[in-house]
Every structure is written in C-alpha cells, then in structure tokens.
Design an enzyme around this catalytic site. Structure first.
Site, PDB file in Angstrom:
ATOM      1  N   ASP A 130       0.849  -1.206   0.000  1.00 48.69           N
ATOM      2  CA  ASP A 130       0.000   0.000   0.000  1.00 48.69           C
ATOM      3  C   ASP A 130       0.878   1.247   0.000  1.00 48.69           C
ATOM      4  O   ASP A 130       0.771   2.100   0.874  1.00 48.69           O
ATOM      5  CB  ASP A 130      -0.928  -0.012   1.212  1.00 48.69           C
ATOM      6  CG  ASP A 130      -2.044   1.027   1.102  1.00 48.69           C
ATOM      7  OD1 ASP A 130      -2.399   1.409  -0.028  1.00 48.69           O
ATOM      8  OD2 ASP A 130      -2.569   1.444   2.155  1.00 48.69           O
ATOM      9  N   LEU A 131       1.720   1.394  -1.015  1.00 52.00           N
ATOM     10  CA  LEU A 131       2.693   2.492  -1.048  1.00 52.00           C
ATOM     11  C   LEU A 131       2.074   3.722  -1.707  1.00 52.00           C
ATOM     12  O   LEU A 131       2.356   4.056  -2.845  1.00 52.00           O
ATOM     13  CB  LEU A 131       3.959   2.049  -1.776  1.00 52.00           C
ATOM     14  CG  LEU A 131       5.203   2.943  -1.607  1.00 52.00           C
ATOM     15  CD1 LEU A 131       5.502   3.198  -0.137  1.00 52.00           C
ATOM     16  CD2 LEU A 131       6.399   2.313  -2.291  1.00 52.00           C
TER      17      LEU A 131
END
Length: 336
Positions: A219-220
C-alpha cells in the site's frame, strides 16, 4: 510503571475520531516509550488518516499502537516481521527500536505497540497538491529505486508474510471485488457489470510460474512516501508503514504508487519503471494492471474516478487510459 486506563470506544467511528486528537493518545504513546525503556520527552503529534494509532514523539521517535477491531494483531505481527526482514538491507525505512504491549496481562485487548525511529520530513500526501512537477520528477525515481530494493530483499515464508497469504488475498479479492465496487460506486455505472468477468479472466494474477514472488509493500501511497524541504525543492527521505506487506507479485505494488501517490501520471510511471529497471512490460500490461487495480484490497479507482471521461464504456478502454504507456492518459481535470 503507572499506566493510563485502557482506551475504550463505543464504535469504530468513535475510535477513528480519536485519531485526530493527539491529547487523547499522548499518555499511551509516552507509556509505550517508557515501557520500552526509551525517553518519552517531546511534543506528541498524531497522524490522520491512518488505520492504527500513529504518534510522533519529539523529533526522532515514532509509536504505533494497534487497534483490535481493525485486524490489530495481524497488522502488528506483519509490520514487526517486515521490519525484521528489511532491517539491514539498506532500504530507507525507520528502524524498529522496540515492540511490546501496553497491557500484556489484561483480560481485554493488550494494545500491542511498535517503537520506531521517526522518518525525516513529512508525508507526500501532507503537501495536499503543493508538490510541483519538478518535485514529483525528483521523488518518482527515488520511489522506483527504493521499490527495487524492497523487491530484491530475500524473504522466506513466515507466519505473517508468505506467498500463501498473498495467494489467499488475491483469490478472495477476485471472488468479491465486484461486490465491493458496487458498494464503493467509484466506477461509472456502465462499467460495474463488467468487473466480475474482467477480473475472473485474469487468471495470471496468481501465477507463481510467471516469476518468483517478492517482498511487496502492499500500500505504497502518498501517505507512506516521505519528503523534506519546501514545495519546489523537495527531497525524498524514505518510506513507511508495512501493515500490508506480502510476498507476492511485484505488479501489485505499482497500483497504489501509480494511482494514489502520483495521480495516475503516465510520465511519472515511466520514470518509476526506468529507475527500477523494470523489464519489458509487453502488450498485455494494461489488461493485467487494470485487473490488479480492480482486485486490490482497497478502492484504487476512487483516486481518479472524477477524471474518467463519460464516453468510456468498457474496462478495456479504462485500462488503456490508466495503464497503457503508449496511449493518451486520463484528463487532468474533472470531466464536464
């Protein structure tokens, strides 16, 4: 050590509201530091939006407290495992200083915590659109090269980070994402009935023979990429938050990076891929990446939903707009 009364909430909404109030969480953040034998001096600042309590104490310490009702134990264990895997690999991330629980012997929730070094600067998301084109052109190659470091990190299947857990995630998402999109309503109405078949035809989303699985962040987005300096002269400092780390397909990581961190800008995506040294993407790239976008664990259409032209009638057309590097991209402004 005297501890404050364990926090309790009538609802998830009440918990979420508390995350905006550093005075509420200050005694718990300080207690975690004292429990770990670390100095608790300095002002306390909390971050929002976030899933679990994220508090910066002074300039150099960061405390994360995990809330039971939002998969707290799994998130705590996953992130602790991730920092141990990445600790000596030269990846620009915080250092894990300590871990434990505020109430280890409680009959109720034990409130596990992680204490880390604080990442310098602030999240890219905090600039709220004030980052210039030059700033983003500086941050993008940093993200690409950092992503490669992550993906090159050796990882053996663990209890919380393993390929089996990733396969289970993608299988689950493929079977239910069409219902989630009907709830989220980010996609235009004509595209909603197409989601199920589009994703189910993407059998190669789980294909260990395609290439070896790698360590992925999961989840960057812009809230997890940190920069320092002023608008117009930003410098990247590092990345944070490994609640959603997996051992899986590296393409999965590109979804949040492209649509959330960099606004689905294809020029920046190409810069990221070049800095990474990404291999040839092939003609099937837009279809596969659109399937990952739809099957993602979070709503990854919402960040660009307002920019989808009214004339788009198929998911293949949307895939070309979002992921085909040789085709025109989404319009910059909300369609009239």
């Amino acid at each position: 050590m005297n501890l404050p009364t364990p926090p309790a909430f009538e609802s998830d909404a009440a918990y979420e509201s508390s995350l905006r109030d550093p005075s509420f969480w200050e005694p718990y953040a300080r207690a975690a530091l004292r429990s770990a034998g670390i100095d608790d001096a300095g002002d306390v600042r909390t971050y929002f939006p976030t899933t679990h309590v994220a508090a910066r104490v002074g300039d150099d310490r960061f405390v994360k407290l995990h809330y039971e009702d939002w998969f707290g134990e799994d998130c705590f264990q996953t992130e602790r495992e991730a920092y141990r895997i990445l600790g000596d690999r030269g990846v620009p991330i915080p250092r894990l200083l300590a871990d434990g629980a505020l109430y280890p012997d409680s009959d109720g929730w034990r409130w596990p915590y992680l204490v880390m070094s604080a990442m310098g600067g602030r999240a890219l998301r905090e600039l709220d659109g004030a980052a210039t084109d030059d700033d983003l052109a500086t941050v993008a190659p940093f993200v690409g090269s950092t992503l490669r470091l992550l993906h090159e990190t050796p990882v053996e299947d663990g209890e919380y980070i393993s390929h089996a857990i990733y396969e289970d995630l993608i299988s689950t998402r493929m079977s239910r994402c069409h219902r989630d999109h009907e709830t989220w309503r980010s996609l235009p109405e004509p595209l909603l009935p197409q989601v199920r078949d589009y994703v189910w035809k993407a059998e190669d989303l789980i294909d260990p023979d395609r290439e070896a699985p790698v360590f992925i962040h999961g989840d960057l987005h812009g809230g997890n990429v940190f920069v320092e300096g002023e608008s117009g002269s930003l410098r990247p400092t590092g990345i944070v938050d490994f609640n959603d780390a997996y051992e899986g397909d590296r393409c999965y990581d590109l979804v949040a990076i492209h649509v959330k961190a960099f606004g689905a800008d294809k020029a920046l995506l190409r810069t990221i891929l070049d800095a990474y040294g990404w291999p040839s993407i092939g003609r099937d790239w837009p279809r596969r990446m659109m399937a990952f976008t739809l099957a993602h664990d979070f709503d990854m259409v919402a960040p660009f939903a307002s920019r989808i032209p009214a004339e788009v009638q198929t998911l293949a057309e949307l895939a070309a707009l979002v992921w085909d590097l040789d085709a025109p991209g989404l319009p910059d402004q909300t369609p009239a």
